[in-house]
Structures are given as structure tokens and as C-alpha cells.
Design a protein around this motif. Structure first.
Motif, PDB file in Angstrom:
ATOM      1  N   LEU A  20      57.410 -27.941   5.781  1.00 30.29           N
ATOM      2  CA  LEU A  20      55.786 -26.824   6.322  1.00 30.29           C
ATOM      3  C   LEU A  20      55.487 -27.000   7.472  1.00 30.29           C
ATOM      4  CD1 LEU A  20      54.072 -29.109   6.244  1.00 30.29           C
ATOM      5  CD2 LEU A  20      53.955 -29.010   3.869  1.00 30.29           C
ATOM      6  N   ALA A  21      54.780 -26.100   8.366  1.00 27.94           N
ATOM      7  CA  ALA A  21      53.961 -26.497   9.289  1.00 27.94           C
ATOM      8  C   ALA A  21      52.707 -27.001   8.697  1.00 27.94           C
ATOM      9  CB  ALA A  21      53.825 -25.185   9.790  1.00 27.94           C
ATOM     10  N   ALA A  22      52.847 -28.140   9.669  1.00 30.23           N
ATOM     11  CA  ALA A  22      51.513 -28.953  10.276  1.00 30.23           C
ATOM     12  C   ALA A  22      50.595 -28.218  10.975  1.00 30.23           C
ATOM     13  CB  ALA A  22      51.256 -30.604  10.428  1.00 30.23           C
ATOM     14  N   THR A  23      50.127 -27.715  10.287  1.00 29.90           N
ATOM     15  CA  THR A  23      48.714 -26.098  11.189  1.00 29.90           C
ATOM     16  C   THR A  23      47.311 -26.058   9.960  1.00 29.90           C
ATOM     17  OG1 THR A  23      48.188 -23.854  11.809  1.00 29.90           O
ATOM     18  CG2 THR A  23      49.783 -24.015   9.885  1.00 29.90           C
ATOM     19  N   ASP A  24      46.165 -25.933  10.825  1.00 24.83           N
ATOM     20  CA  ASP A  24      44.978 -25.255   9.984  1.00 24.83           C
ATOM     21  C   ASP A  24      44.777 -24.566  10.216  1.00 24.83           C
ATOM     22  OD1 ASP A  24      44.771 -28.106   9.609  1.00 24.83           O
ATOM     23  OD2 ASP A  24      43.339 -28.133  11.404  1.00 24.83           O
ATOM     24  N   GLU A  25      46.095 -23.578  10.382  1.00 27.22           N
ATOM     25  CA  GLU A  25      46.179 -21.318  10.122  1.00 27.22           C
ATOM     26  C   GLU A  25      46.531 -20.572   9.623  1.00 27.22           C
ATOM     27  OE1 GLU A  25      48.238 -19.944  13.510  1.00 27.22           O
ATOM     28  OE2 GLU A  25      46.876 -21.240  15.521  1.00 27.22           O
ATOM     29  N   LYS A  26      45.982 -20.571   9.113  1.00 22.67           N
ATOM     30  CA  LYS A  26      46.412 -19.713   7.422  1.00 22.67           C
ATOM     31  C   LYS A  26      47.278 -18.939   8.298  1.00 22.67           C
ATOM     32  CE  LYS A  26      42.313 -19.561   4.665  1.00 22.67           C
ATOM     33  NZ  LYS A  26      41.548 -18.679   3.657  1.00 22.67           N
ATOM     34  N   THR A  27      48.337 -19.539   8.111  1.00 25.64           N
ATOM     35  CA  THR A  27      49.550 -19.657   8.348  1.00 25.64           C
ATOM     36  C   THR A  27      50.723 -19.524   7.226  1.00 25.64           C
ATOM     37  OG1 THR A  27      49.505 -18.908  10.621  1.00 25.64           O
ATOM     38  CG2 THR A  27      51.620 -18.131   9.438  1.00 25.64           C
ATOM     39  N   ILE A  28      51.999 -17.750   6.929  1.00 24.73           N
ATOM     40  CA  ILE A  28      52.086 -18.584   5.260  1.00 24.73           C
ATOM     41  C   ILE A  28      53.729 -18.296   5.508  1.00 24.73           C
ATOM     42  CG2 ILE A  28      51.774 -17.011   4.079  1.00 24.73           C
ATOM     43  CD1 ILE A  28      51.398 -19.282   2.463  1.00 24.73           C
ATOM     44  N   ALA A  29      55.361 -19.153   5.559  1.00 25.28           N
ATOM     45  CA  ALA A  29      56.382 -17.961   4.838  1.00 25.28           C
ATOM     46  C   ALA A  29      56.743 -17.705   3.355  1.00 25.28           C
ATOM     47  CB  ALA A  29      57.115 -18.704   5.672  1.00 25.28           C
ATOM     48  N   LEU A  30      56.908 -16.573   3.534  1.00 24.29           N
ATOM     49  CA  LEU A  30      58.075 -16.183   2.617  1.00 24.29           C
ATOM     50  C   LEU A  30      59.542 -16.018   2.709  1.00 24.29           C
ATOM     51  CD1 LEU A  30      55.644 -13.009   1.221  1.00 24.29           C
ATOM     52  CD2 LEU A  30      55.185 -15.239   0.407  1.00 24.29           C
ATOM     53  N   THR A  31      59.765 -17.262   1.785  1.00 23.25           N
ATOM     54  CA  THR A  31      61.473 -17.127   1.747  1.00 23.25           C
ATOM     55  C   THR A  31      61.900 -16.251   0.939  1.00 23.25           C
ATOM     56  OG1 THR A  31      61.786 -19.300   1.263  1.00 23.25           O
ATOM     57  CG2 THR A  31      60.862 -18.548   3.277  1.00 23.25           C
ATOM     58  N   PHE A  32      63.051 -15.870   0.919  1.00 20.12           N
ATOM     59  CA  PHE A  32      63.895 -15.136  -0.696  1.00 20.12           C
ATOM     60  C   PHE A  32      65.435 -15.652  -0.501  1.00 20.12           C
ATOM     61  CE2 PHE A  32      60.444 -12.319   0.620  1.00 20.12           C
ATOM     62  CZ  PHE A  32      60.296 -12.526  -1.172  1.00 20.12           C
ATOM     63  N   ASP A  33      66.248 -17.334  -1.171  1.00 21.51           N
ATOM     64  CA  ASP A  33      67.461 -17.194  -1.304  1.00 21.51           C
ATOM     65  C   ASP A  33      68.156 -16.823  -1.942  1.00 21.51           C
ATOM     66  OD1 ASP A  33      65.781 -18.713   0.265  1.00 21.51           O
ATOM     67  OD2 ASP A  33      66.749 -20.798  -1.047  1.00 21.51           O
ATOM     68  N   ASP A  34      69.538 -16.319  -1.508  1.00 20.02           N
ATOM     69  CA  ASP A  34      71.290 -15.473  -2.181  1.00 20.02           C
ATOM     70  C   ASP A  34      70.960 -14.954  -2.155  1.00 20.02           C
ATOM     71  OD1 ASP A  34      70.606 -18.960  -3.674  1.00 20.02           O
ATOM     72  OD2 ASP A  34      69.984 -18.019  -5.872  1.00 20.02           O
ATOM     73  N   GLY A  35      70.257 -13.946  -1.560  1.00 17.80           N
ATOM     74  CA  GLY A  35      71.135 -12.461  -1.630  1.00 17.80           C
ATOM     75  C   GLY A  35      72.171 -12.280  -0.638  1.00 17.80           C
ATOM     76  N   PRO A  36      72.226 -11.199   0.544  1.00 16.82           N
ATOM     77  CA  PRO A  36      71.581 -10.490  -0.030  1.00 16.82           C
ATOM     78  C   PRO A  36      72.558  -9.413  -1.095  1.00 16.82           C
ATOM     79  CG  PRO A  36      73.832  -9.710   1.466  1.00 16.82           C
ATOM     80  CD  PRO A  36      73.426 -11.582   1.575  1.00 16.82           C
ATOM     81  N   ASP A  37      71.726  -9.057  -2.428  1.00 12.56           N
ATOM     82  CA  ASP A  37      72.418  -8.094  -3.579  1.00 12.56           C
ATOM     83  C   ASP A  37      71.155  -6.891  -4.139  1.00 12.56           C
ATOM     84  OD1 ASP A  37      70.637  -8.800  -5.348  1.00 12.56           O
ATOM     85  OD2 ASP A  37      70.518 -10.256  -4.125  1.00 12.56           O
ATOM     86  N   PRO A  38      71.549  -6.496  -4.700  1.00 17.90           N
ATOM     87  CA  PRO A  38      71.425  -5.335  -4.859  1.00 17.90           C
ATOM     88  C   PRO A  38      69.327  -5.644  -5.393  1.00 17.90           C
ATOM     89  CG  PRO A  38      73.858  -5.265  -6.817  1.00 17.90           C
ATOM     90  CD  PRO A  38      72.858  -6.056  -6.001  1.00 17.90           C
TER      91      PRO A  38
ATOM     92  N   TYR B 110      45.339 -15.044   5.216  1.00 21.25           N
ATOM     93  CA  TYR B 110      46.799 -15.065   5.303  1.00 21.25           C
ATOM     94  C   TYR B 110      46.991 -14.122   5.957  1.00 21.25           C
ATOM     95  CZ  TYR B 110      46.966 -19.606   3.004  1.00 21.25           C
ATOM     96  OH  TYR B 110      47.000 -20.890   2.936  1.00 21.25           O
ATOM     97  N   ARG B 111      48.313 -14.428   6.794  1.00 21.04           N
ATOM     98  CA  ARG B 111      49.004 -13.485   8.376  1.00 21.04           C
ATOM     99  C   ARG B 111      50.284 -13.999   7.641  1.00 21.04           C
ATOM    100  NH1 ARG B 111      51.437 -14.632  12.853  1.00 21.04           N
ATOM    101  NH2 ARG B 111      51.271 -16.220  13.502  1.00 21.04           N
ATOM    102  N   PHE B 112      51.032 -13.210   8.119  1.00 21.89           N
ATOM    103  CA  PHE B 112      53.066 -13.646   7.146  1.00 21.89           C
ATOM    104  C   PHE B 112      53.735 -14.309   8.658  1.00 21.89           C
ATOM    105  CE2 PHE B 112      50.345 -11.827   4.327  1.00 21.89           C
ATOM    106  CZ  PHE B 112      50.659 -12.548   3.147  1.00 21.89           C
ATOM    107  N   ALA B 113      54.415 -15.191   8.602  1.00 22.77           N
ATOM    108  CA  ALA B 113      55.466 -15.694   9.780  1.00 22.77           C
ATOM    109  C   ALA B 113      56.826 -15.875   8.750  1.00 22.77           C
ATOM    110  CB  ALA B 113      54.652 -16.854  10.497  1.00 22.77           C
ATOM    111  N   ARG B 114      58.520 -15.117  10.182  1.00 19.27           N
ATOM    112  CA  ARG B 114      59.246 -15.670  10.040  1.00 19.27           C
ATOM    113  C   ARG B 114      58.730 -17.448  10.010  1.00 19.27           C
ATOM    114  NH1 ARG B 114      58.773 -12.212  13.307  1.00 19.27           N
ATOM    115  NH2 ARG B 114      59.404  -9.794  12.783  1.00 19.27           N
ATOM    116  N   VAL B 115      60.250 -17.796   9.098  1.00 15.93           N
ATOM    117  CA  VAL B 115      60.044 -19.683   8.763  1.00 15.93           C
ATOM    118  C   VAL B 115      59.928 -19.960  10.781  1.00 15.93           C
ATOM    119  CG1 VAL B 115      61.419 -22.200   8.263  1.00 15.93           C
ATOM    120  CG2 VAL B 115      60.971 -20.001   6.772  1.00 15.93           C
ATOM    121  N   SER B 116      61.097 -19.533  11.215  1.00 11.73           N
ATOM    122  CA  SER B 116      61.371 -20.653  12.783  1.00 11.73           C
ATOM    123  C   SER B 116      60.070 -19.611  13.400  1.00 11.73           C
ATOM    124  CB  SER B 116      62.210 -19.229  13.370  1.00 11.73           C
ATOM    125  OG  SER B 116      63.698 -19.778  13.140  1.00 11.73           O
ATOM    126  N   GLU B 117      59.158 -18.688  14.040  1.00  7.80           N
ATOM    127  CA  GLU B 117      57.876 -18.645  14.238  1.00  7.80           C
ATOM    128  C   GLU B 117      57.003 -20.073  13.544  1.00  7.80           C
ATOM    129  OE1 GLU B 117      58.424 -14.155  14.707  1.00  7.80           O
ATOM    130  OE2 GLU B 117      56.660 -14.804  13.222  1.00  7.80           O
TER     131      GLU B 117
END
Ligand code: ZN
Length: 210
Positions: A15-33, A199-206
Motif C-alpha cells: 500500500l501507499a502511506a498516505t491520507d489522500e484518497k488515492t487508490i490503485a486497481l490491479t488485475f492479475d493473470d491477463g491478458p486474455d479474452p 477517491y481518485r485512481f492511480a497506477r501502482v507506480s504513481e
């Protein structure tokens, strides 16, 4: 991976140590149909995400891997074969799983991932300093939607888990690679629920400032 992880705070992240409402959605195992359906929803909602891909699937579905990057998402390494890294030597992990996956991802998309998520989140503690020396960042999660568990992964269960467990700086675990629609069905409501909370959304690296 969690015991020794505290000794490598710049290598292993959940996780990121932050009080800001930022969150990262992640999807494992693709790419697939299934992946294009997730990409359509993310595009409709103008939400960036991170995809931990299998090299074997990038090899099989190169056009979908290209679309992940073209749509502005982060693409990262989830091994070649989805082997449990507990049963592999450090050299096998590197040579058979991580390097070929980042190489084919680079050949197909032009992006060479140096962040990775081990299959099942499994890693021997001794492997962490090895991967650190090889320049890898190891990414876990802080919110498990359990969309991978067929005994408790109705769309309603996935939605309520995501929205109940969310927190500032969260990394949310979901999947693309299963032959199931429940994550696709749950995703729009998860995004709208998080947006409604500010919430706003960020890539994990960001999110992690990598
Ligand atoms: Zn996986």
C-alpha cells in the motif's frame, strides 16, 4: 513475503502511506479474452489501472497487451507460467519467469516492466534481497476482493469487499485471467462507489512514487 518485507521497505509494497484518497486497481493473470471487457469499463470511467500479466498470455494475446498500454494503463510482471515461486530457485525465478515475461512485454508493447507481483503473493524471504539486487520492485496488495475464490465471489460480494475494505493508498487485488464474468460485472459499481467517496485512481507506480 510479509515477515521480511519490513526489512525492505523500498522493495516490497502492499500500500501507499498516505491520507489522500488515492487508490490503485490491479488485475492479475491477463491478458486474455476477458481483459478487453475490463478495458472497456476503465475507458468508459476514465480510470487508470495496473495489469500484472503472464508472459505466456502476452505471447498468446499480443494485441490485448498492446491495448493495455495504449489505453494508458501500467503493465507489470506476474511471471511467465504462474508457477508458485516457493518451489523455484532464485535463478529459476529470474531466468524462467521474470526475464522472459518482461522481454516479451517489451517486444510487444515497448514497455519493459521492472515491477512484479509473484503468483499467489508467494515468495521465499531469501528471494527478496536477490530480487532487490536485480533491480525489481515487489508489489502485493492491501485489499483482496477474493474475486478468485469461487465459493465467495458473487458480484455483490466482490463489490462489498472492495468498498468496505478500501482505504487511502490501497492497492486492490482483482483478476482478469479466470474464465468468469463476476469481476467484469462488479467493476462499474466499485469504480462508481469509490468515485462517490471522492477517491481518485492511480497506477501502482504513481501511487507508490516509484
Ligand atoms: Zn495470478
Amino acid at each position: 513475503m510479509h515477515r521480511q518485507a519490513v526489512l525492505f521497505p523500498d522493495v516490497v509494497f502492499r500500500l501507499a502511506a498516505t491520507d489522500e484518497k488515492t487508490i490503485a486497481l490491479t488485475f492479475d493473470d491477463g491478458p486474455d479474452p476477458i481483459t478487453p471487457q475490463l478495458l472497456d469499463i476503465l475507458a468508459d470511467e476514465t480510470v487508470p489501472a495496473t495489469f500484472y500479466v503472464l508472459g505466456s498470455n502476452v505471447n498468446q494475446f499480443p494485441d490485448i497487451a498492446r491495448r493495455i498500454v495504449a489505453d494508458g494503463h501500467e503493465i507489470a510482471n506476474h511471471s511467465w507460467s504462474h508457477a508458485d515461486f516457493i518451489g523455484l530457485t532464485d535463478e529459476e525465478i529470474l531466468k524462467n519467469e521474470l526475464l522472459p515475461t518482461s522481454q516479451i512485454t517489451f517486444d510487444v508493447t515497448g514497455v519493459y516492466p521492472k515491477t512484479m507481483r509473484p503468483p499467489y503473493g508467494n515468495l521465499r524471504d531469501e528471494t527478496i534481497p536477490f530480487l532487490d539486487k536485480e533491480g525489481w520492485k515487489i508489489i502485493g496488495w492491501s485489499v483482496d476482493t477474493a474475486d478468485w475464490d469461487r465459493t465467495r465471489n458473487s458480484p455483490e460480494e466482490i463489490i462489498s469487499r472492495a468498498l468496505n475494505d478500501r482505504h487511502p493508498g490501497a492497492i486492490v487485488l482483482m483478476h482478469s485471467g479466470y474464465v468468469m464474468q463476476n469481476t467484469v460485472l462488479a467493476l462499474p459499481e466499485i469504480i462508481r462507489g469509490l468515485k462517490a467517496e471522492g477517491y481518485r485512481f492511480a497506477r501502482v507506480s504513481e501511487l507508490l512514487g516509484l
